[in-house]
Structure formats: structure tokens, C-alpha cells
Design a protein around this motif. Structure first.
Motif, short mmCIF file in Angstrom:
data_model
loop_
_atom_site.label_atom_id
_atom_site.label_comp_id
_atom_site.label_asym_id
_atom_site.label_seq_id
_atom_site.Cartn_x
_atom_site.Cartn_y
_atom_site.Cartn_z
N LEU A 85 0.82 -1.21 0.00
CA LEU A 85 0.00 0.00 0.00
C LEU A 85 0.86 1.26 0.00
N ARG A 86 2.06 1.18 0.53
CA ARG A 86 2.94 2.35 0.54
C ARG A 86 3.41 2.73 -0.88
N PHE A 87 3.38 1.75 -1.80
CA PHE A 87 3.73 2.07 -3.19
C PHE A 87 2.66 2.93 -3.84
N GLY A 88 1.44 2.89 -3.30
CA GLY A 88 0.35 3.71 -3.84
C GLY A 88 -0.04 3.28 -5.24
N PRO A 89 -0.35 4.24 -6.15
CA PRO A 89 -0.80 3.90 -7.50
C PRO A 89 0.21 3.07 -8.29
N ARG A 90 1.50 3.14 -7.93
CA ARG A 90 2.48 2.35 -8.67
C ARG A 90 2.26 0.85 -8.50
N ALA A 91 1.55 0.44 -7.45
CA ALA A 91 1.31 -0.98 -7.21
C ALA A 91 0.12 -1.52 -8.01
N VAL A 92 -0.67 -0.62 -8.61
CA VAL A 92 -1.90 -1.07 -9.28
C VAL A 92 -1.63 -2.03 -10.43
N PRO A 93 -0.69 -1.75 -11.39
CA PRO A 93 -0.47 -2.71 -12.48
C PRO A 93 -0.09 -4.10 -12.00
N ALA A 94 0.79 -4.17 -11.00
CA ALA A 94 1.20 -5.48 -10.50
C ALA A 94 0.05 -6.19 -9.82
N LEU A 95 -0.81 -5.45 -9.11
CA LEU A 95 -1.96 -6.07 -8.44
C LEU A 95 -2.98 -6.57 -9.46
N VAL A 96 -3.18 -5.82 -10.54
CA VAL A 96 -4.11 -6.27 -11.58
C VAL A 96 -3.60 -7.56 -12.21
N ASP A 97 -2.28 -7.63 -12.47
CA ASP A 97 -1.72 -8.88 -13.00
C ASP A 97 -1.87 -10.01 -12.00
N ALA A 98 -1.66 -9.73 -10.71
CA ALA A 98 -1.78 -10.78 -9.69
C ALA A 98 -3.21 -11.26 -9.54
N MET A 99 -4.18 -10.41 -9.89
CA MET A 99 -5.57 -10.81 -9.78
C MET A 99 -5.95 -11.86 -10.83
N GLN A 100 -5.14 -12.02 -11.84
CA GLN A 100 -5.41 -13.01 -12.88
C GLN A 100 -4.89 -14.40 -12.49
N ARG A 101 -4.18 -14.49 -11.38
CA ARG A 101 -3.68 -15.79 -10.91
C ARG A 101 -4.54 -16.25 -9.75
N GLN A 102 -4.91 -17.52 -9.78
CA GLN A 102 -5.83 -18.05 -8.78
C GLN A 102 -5.27 -17.90 -7.37
N ARG A 103 -3.98 -18.11 -7.20
CA ARG A 103 -3.40 -18.13 -5.86
C ARG A 103 -3.41 -16.74 -5.22
N LEU A 163 -6.39 -5.58 -1.91
CA LEU A 163 -5.48 -4.44 -1.90
C LEU A 163 -5.89 -3.38 -2.92
N LEU A 164 -6.42 -3.81 -4.07
CA LEU A 164 -6.89 -2.84 -5.05
C LEU A 164 -8.04 -2.02 -4.50
N VAL A 165 -8.94 -2.67 -3.77
CA VAL A 165 -10.05 -1.94 -3.16
C VAL A 165 -9.53 -0.94 -2.13
N THR A 166 -8.50 -1.33 -1.39
CA THR A 166 -7.93 -0.43 -0.38
C THR A 166 -7.26 0.78 -1.03
N ILE A 167 -6.61 0.59 -2.17
CA ILE A 167 -5.96 1.71 -2.86
C ILE A 167 -6.97 2.76 -3.30
N GLY A 168 -8.16 2.31 -3.76
CA GLY A 168 -9.23 3.26 -4.05
C GLY A 168 -9.36 3.61 -5.51
N ASN A 169 -9.68 4.88 -5.82
CA ASN A 169 -10.05 5.31 -7.16
C ASN A 169 -8.95 5.11 -8.19
N ASP A 170 -7.70 5.10 -7.77
CA ASP A 170 -6.61 4.88 -8.73
C ASP A 170 -6.69 3.50 -9.38
N ALA A 171 -7.41 2.57 -8.77
CA ALA A 171 -7.52 1.21 -9.32
C ALA A 171 -8.69 1.07 -10.29
N VAL A 172 -9.54 2.09 -10.40
CA VAL A 172 -10.74 1.95 -11.24
C VAL A 172 -10.41 1.80 -12.72
N PRO A 173 -9.61 2.69 -13.35
CA PRO A 173 -9.34 2.51 -14.80
C PRO A 173 -8.70 1.17 -15.14
#
Length: 647
Positions: free
Chosen positions: A403-421, A429-439
Motif C-alpha cells: 500500500l505504501r507504493f500507492g498507484p504504482r502498485a496497481v499494475p502489479a496487483l491487476v496482473d496478480a488478480m489473474q492468478r488463482q493463488r 489491496l486494489l479496493v484499499t488503494i481506491g479510485n486509482d484502481a478503477v481505470p
């Protein structure tokens, strides 16, 4: 079930085209081999599962085409035409009629789909059992009437050698009346059946022609076609085109054998024609049912004239020519093809670009944090894996670091969401980051993986939930309240009294992606989209989601239909345009959908009086929850309750 009906109809349409071609070839009377192959391909097509789909237009676009919007920064999800019906899933609890779903004591156990399948399987089993019993009874008849002597054994062996057969079939000489010469095979060695009275009445050349005809069946492998035909009939006994194909197959089969006999014994052409006439006269009016389904005989009397004309004056082709083989290859290529329902793709005449609404373009074009460098991405990927550590302190520390990475963590989290594990922790974590994760989440709705599209919708729903009710506000809770039909937690079934303006703005941005996802081909994705629409309605009841809910009331999945009715109940009087669709849903096969539709009509109140007839019929429903909902709905249609006397 709807997909099965469409597949059967598609196969029937293509098979009917092949059958028309086979019928035309058969009338030429010179290509029996080609006609036989085509009739066989008709049966094969009726049984062939759809492997390659060709889209055909069956309906107009659900959303009218709009003027081109501003170019989006990234592609967005576009409605995918429904190809196949997804698998059914277990129904959830019914909506707002009761706080907790009442047990349905009188719920129907047998749907019409199960009745159809049971009837089909029973008749198929009865067909196979009847065929086996008739074959067994015929073999018993042969054993009782069998003649020990076989005066035509040398003729059988000589003609078999002339045909190049490796094994001479076992020959049965029967003294029974009305039996046709035939080739019989049912899971055992092939048997040649010759009726003694008929064979004794023929001269030597005629007997050779009759024997040659039956051995021609063996040379062609028609006994194997009989077994395939038996299994196909057991599966498609209800299909009229199958019986047409069987009749054409038998006629072409006999003509092919005639061609082989004439080509092998050209000196017996005239005697063979006389033998066919004598054989048909011998059989007389014997019932077709007396011949086992696994046997190949001398043919039908109705086809005798055409066969005699070909034998005496024609030059029949006993094999396929090169042009005929080319025709067969082209026909075989159509077997795995099936037509799939699609929609007219409305596109502007100048440039064929997908239609993008202004709301989706706005969301997709919002500034996104630049992609992190390799070192940052590797660190984020390692932290995401560490967030799953068995030690809760380690996992919590990894999540805080992400979460300290802020918006910079969004691309990696979106990629991680595609893996079942890592999907669950990435979504949280994307929900916690907030509006930056919407697009990025809106962009991930175009993923080819249904699970990714579903998780993206769920994450957007959680983001909207947080916007509607921030963590320090919380949803009002009610003790003992059951989860709602759209998957809400206890206390979330009613919208909060105050909605922050930011939530209303976000709901407007997510409306178009949600309405697009409602048309997804995956059931789970459509259910997640319905949940997002429900939260959008909570944030802004004035948004236009009624058309999407009306369309969802016709969905193949009962849970989607129930969810659509539930959302309409939340809109109350704003859903007046859906009264007609809700009245039709009162007769839905699923009890939960019926209850949800009645609850929506109850919420609309007196403005839903046009549906009074359908609600009155529901008072006689076998399900007690449906009857209860119908009674409440009829009361609500009369307006608010009258004040007590003396008030």
C-alpha cells in the motif's frame, strides 16, 4: 437447454441441405454409391457435436449506436455475442419477501427439462432392447427351421472368393416361409441366411445372383452400417430427418449391391432381374418388422421398378468417381460446423470501430500511474506472494508495504488478480488503494479469462461499496439477517440513508461497464455484473438500468433473472417500465424468480396494476412462498394500507 435446441436446429438445417443433395443424386439413378455416402453423412451430421461455429444474425443490437466518442486510452470490454448457454448453478436465497428465505416445502422436483431427458433416455433404452429381442427371436426361428444340408455351399465359397472376401460367412439354410435372403450380424460372426423354398425355385444363375447380392453387402461392410444406424436411431428416434435418411440409405445400399452384382456377373444381368422379382413375390406382404434391424436384405418392393431399370438397361457405377470423392470431401468438411447466434454489429460507415460510451471512455481515459521499473515490479511481485505468508504478522507487513507504493502498485496487483493463488489478496489491496484502481479494473474486463472479468467486477463493486459507505461509517446491521440474493453481507440489503456525492459520481462512471458485462457469455461474470448494477442503483436510483434488468429477465440462468427482478424491486416506482416483463416473469419455471418478480411488483405498488392478472394466477402456485408473495403484491397494488378505525 436453449443451447441444445439451437445446436439440434443448426445440425438439422445443415443435414437437410445434404439430404436434398442426396435425394437429387439418387434420382439420377446412376450414382448410388455417392447417394449412399451422402445419406450416411446426413445421419452423421445429426449426431455431430458443434466444433466450429459460424455466426448468423438473429437479433438486432440491444443498444442503439451512438456517435463516436473521444478516443479511449485503452480498449474496453465490448459485448460478446452469446454462443452457448453456460452451466446451471445452484439458486441462492429469494429476495425481499422474507428477511430470511423461507423453506419451499412444495417446490417442484421435476422440471420439464428433466422430464424430456428422462423420456428420451427411456425410449432410447426401449428401442435398443426391442432390437436385441427381435434379433434373438429371429435367431431362435433360424435354429428351429434350420436345414442341416447346404447344397449351395460351393456357390457361396466360389462367389466369396471372386469378391476377394477373406472369410466365408456362416450360412444358414432355413425352411421358414416369408424370410428374405439376408446378411445378419449383431455382435457375432456374420451369418448368411438363405430361405430354402425360394432358392430351390430359382435356376443356377439366379441363385448365384441372389448369393452375390448378399455377399456384396458383406464386401461393402453394410453390416457395420446397420449397427451404427441402430445406435443413431436409439439416440435420435424422435427426429423425422433420421427416418428419411434411413430410407434413402437403404435404397442406395441396395442399388450399390445391384451395381456390384452386375459388374461381377455381367452374364447374369437378365437372370438377376428375374431373381429379384421372384424374391419380392416370395416375401410377399411380410412385415418389415420380421427382419431384424441389424440385417441387410433384398430391399423393398417400392424400389423394385427403379432397380430393375438400372439392372437391365443402365450402367450403374459401383464406386465413387473423382468428382464424387471431391463432393464427399466438401460435405465432410461441413459436419463439425454449427451456426451460432449473434447480433448485428452496428458500426459507423466511415470507420469500423467498436462503440464506446462516454462513461466508459471517461473511466478508461483517466490518468494511470506509469508502469513501475523492473526492480519495483519484482519487489511488488515478491511482496504479493509474501502477503500470503502463513505468519499473519509477515503477511500484514507485506500488505502494508504494497500500500505504501500507492498507484504504482496497481499494475502489479491487476496482473496478480489473474492468478488463482493471489487473486483474493490482490483484489482486497486494489479496493484499499481506491479510485486509482478503477481505470485498470475497467480495462481488465476485456480479459479472455472469465475469472479475471468476474474478479474485476467484484473489485469494482467493493470500491463502490466503500464509496457509498466509508469504513468509518459502516452499513446499518440487523441481528440475524440472512445474506441477500445478490450476495450482500448482512445489513447490506437496504441502501444507506445518505450517499456521498463521490459514490454517485463513481456509479455513473461504472454504469456502462456493468451494463456491458451483463451480456457476458459466462454465468459468473453476469452475476457479478448484476451485483454491481444493484450497488449502482443504491448509489444513484435515477440511473437508467431498467432496460438492462428487463433484458436480464430473459437470461438463461435463473440466478441472473432473479437478480434482475431483485434490482427492480430496489428501484420501486422507478421500475414502472418493467411491469410487463415482471408480469411475464411471474410464470418463470424457477420459483425463486417468481418470488423475486412478485416482490418487485409489490415494491412498485399501485402503478403495477396492469400485472394484476398474472399475480392472481400466482395465487394458485404450488409453492407456498410464491403464493405468499402474490397475496402481498395484490394488497400493495391497492395502495397504502388504510388507517385503523378512529385514527
Amino acid at each position: 437447454m436453449q443451447t441444445i435446441v439451437w445446436a439440434v436446429g443448426s445440425n438439422t438445417f445443415i443435414a437437410a441441405g445434404i439430404a436434398a443433395f442426396a435425394f437429387a443424386i439418387a434420382r439420377l439413378n446412376r450414382r448410388p454409391a455417392l447417394a449412399h455416402v451422402l445419406w450416411l453423412l446426413v445421419i452423421v451430421k445429426l449426431l455431430t457435436p458443434p466444433l466450429w461455429r459460424v455466426e448468423v444474425v438473429t437479433e438486432k443490437p440491444a443498444v442503439p449506436e451512438a456517435t463516436p466518442a473521444a478516443p479511449a486510452a485503452a480498449p474496453v470490454a465490448v459485448a460478446v455475442p452469446r454462443m452457448t448457454a453456460p452451466p446451471r448453478v445452484a439458486p441462492k436465497a429469494s429476495p425481499t419477501v422474507l428477511p430470511a428465505r423461507a423453506p419451499m416445502k412444495n417446490q417442484r422436483r421435476w422440471s420439464w427439462q428433466s422430464i424430456v431427458v428422462s423420456s428420451w433416455a427411456s425410449i432410447a433404452a426401449a428401442w435398443i432392447a426391442t432390437a436385441m429381442w427381435r434379433t434373438w427371436r429371429f435367431e431362435r426361428l433360424l435354429l428351429r427351421t434350420r436345414s442341416i444340408d447346404n447344397p449351395w455351399a460351393e456357390d457361396v465359397a466360389r462367389i466369396a472368393n471372386r469378391f476377394g472376401l477373406r472369410r466365408i460367412p456362416q450360412t444358414f439354410i432355413s425352411n421358414a416361409a416369408g424370410i428374405s435372403p439376408m446378411l445378419l450380424s449383431f455382435g457375432r460372426r456374420v451369418q448368411l441366411v438363405l430361405p430354402a423354398p425360394l432358392m430351390e425355385s430359382l435356376d443356377r444363375q439366379q441363385r448365384e445372383s441372389v448369393i452375390a447380392h448378399e455377399l456384396a453387402h458383406l464386401k461393402r461392410g453394410d453390416h457395420r452400417v446397420r449397427l451404427f444406424e441402430l445406435l443413431a436411431t436409439a439416440s435420435l428416434w424422435w427426429h423425422p430427418l433420421l427416418w428419411v435418411a434411413r430410407r434413402g440409405l437403404h435404397e442406395a445400399e441396395e442399388q450399390c449391391c445391384d451395381a456390384i452384382v452386375v459388374a461381377t456377373l455381367p452374364e447374369n444381368r437378365r437372370q438377376y432381374a428375374d431373381a429379384l422379382v421372384d424374391a419380392m413375390a416370395w416375401i410377399g406382404n411380410a412385415r418389415t418388422s420380421s427382419i431384424p434391424a441389424a440385417a441387410s436384405g433384398m430391399g423393398r418392393t417400392q424400389h423394385l421398378r427403379r432397380r430393375l431399370t438400372m439392372i437391365v438397361s443402365g450402367t450403374p457405377k459401383e464406386s465413387l468417381s473423382w468428382s464424387a470423392k471431391t463432393c464427399v470431401v466438401v460435405t465432410v468438411a461441413t459436419l463439425p460446423i454449427s451456426m451460432a447466434r449473434g447480433q448485428v454489429k452496428a458500426q459507423p460507415p466511415a470507420a469500423r470501430t467498436p462503440h464506446v460510451s462516454a462513461e466508459v471512455a471517461t473511466v478508461a481515459s483517466q490518468p494511470v500511474a506509469p508502469a513501475p521499473d523492473d526492480a519495483t515490479r519484482k519487489a511488488l511481485e515478491a511482496l504479493i506472494d509474501t502477503a500470503l505468508d502463513q505468519n499473519p504478522d509477515v503477511a500484514r507487513a507485506a500488505s502494508d508495504a504494497i500500500l505504501r507504493f500507492g498507484p504504482r502498485a496497481v499494475p502489479a496487483l491487476v496482473d496478480a488478480m489473474q492468478r488463482q493463488r493471489t487473486a483474493a489478496v490482490a483484489q482486497s489491496l486494489l479496493v484499499t488503494i481506491g479510485n486509482d484502481a478503477v481505470p485498470p479494473l475497467v480495462q481488465s474486463l476485456q480479459s479472455p479469462q472469465p475469472a479475471t472479468r468476474e474478479r474485476s467486477l467484484m473489485a469494482l463493486c467493493d470500491l463502490l461499496d466503500r464509496a457509498i459507505s466509508p469504513p468509518n461509517q459502516g452499513f446499518p446491521t440487523a441481528p440475524g439477517m440472512a445474506p441477500g440474493p445478490m450476495g450482500e453481507a448482512p445489513g447490506q440489503s437496504d441502501p444507506p440513508a445518505f450517499v456521498p456525492p463521490a459514490a454517485t459520481e463513481l456509479a455513473g462512471k461504472l454504469l456502462s461497464p456493468a451494463m456491458t458485462a451483463v451480456k457476458d457469455q459466462n454465468v459468473a461474470v453476469r452475476l457479478a455484473a448484476m451485483k454491481l448494477l444493484a450497488r449502482i442503483a443504491d448509489a444513484d436510483p435515477n440511473v437508467s438500468i431498467v432496460p438492462a434488468c428487463v433484458a436480464a429477465l430473459k437470461d438463461d440462468e435463473s440466478q441472473v433473472r432473479s437478480g434482475a427482478a431483485y434490482i427492480l424491486s430496489r428501484l420501486q416506482g422507478l421500475a414502472i417500465d418493467a411491469v410487463g416483463a415482471l408480469a411475464s416473469a411471474v410464470a418463470d419455471p424457477d420459483a425463486n424468480v417468481r418470488v423475486s418478480a412478485l416482490s418487485a411488483l409489490e415494491a412498485i405498488g399501485s402503478d403495477a396494476s396492469d400485472a394484476m392478472g398474472a399475480v392472481t394466477v400466482a395465487l394458485k402456485d404450488p409453492n407456498e412462498s410464491v403464493r405468499l408473495a402474490a397475496a402481498k403484491t395484490l394488497g400493495a397494488m391497492q395502495g397504502p394500507p388504510a388507517p385503523p378505525p378512529g385514527a
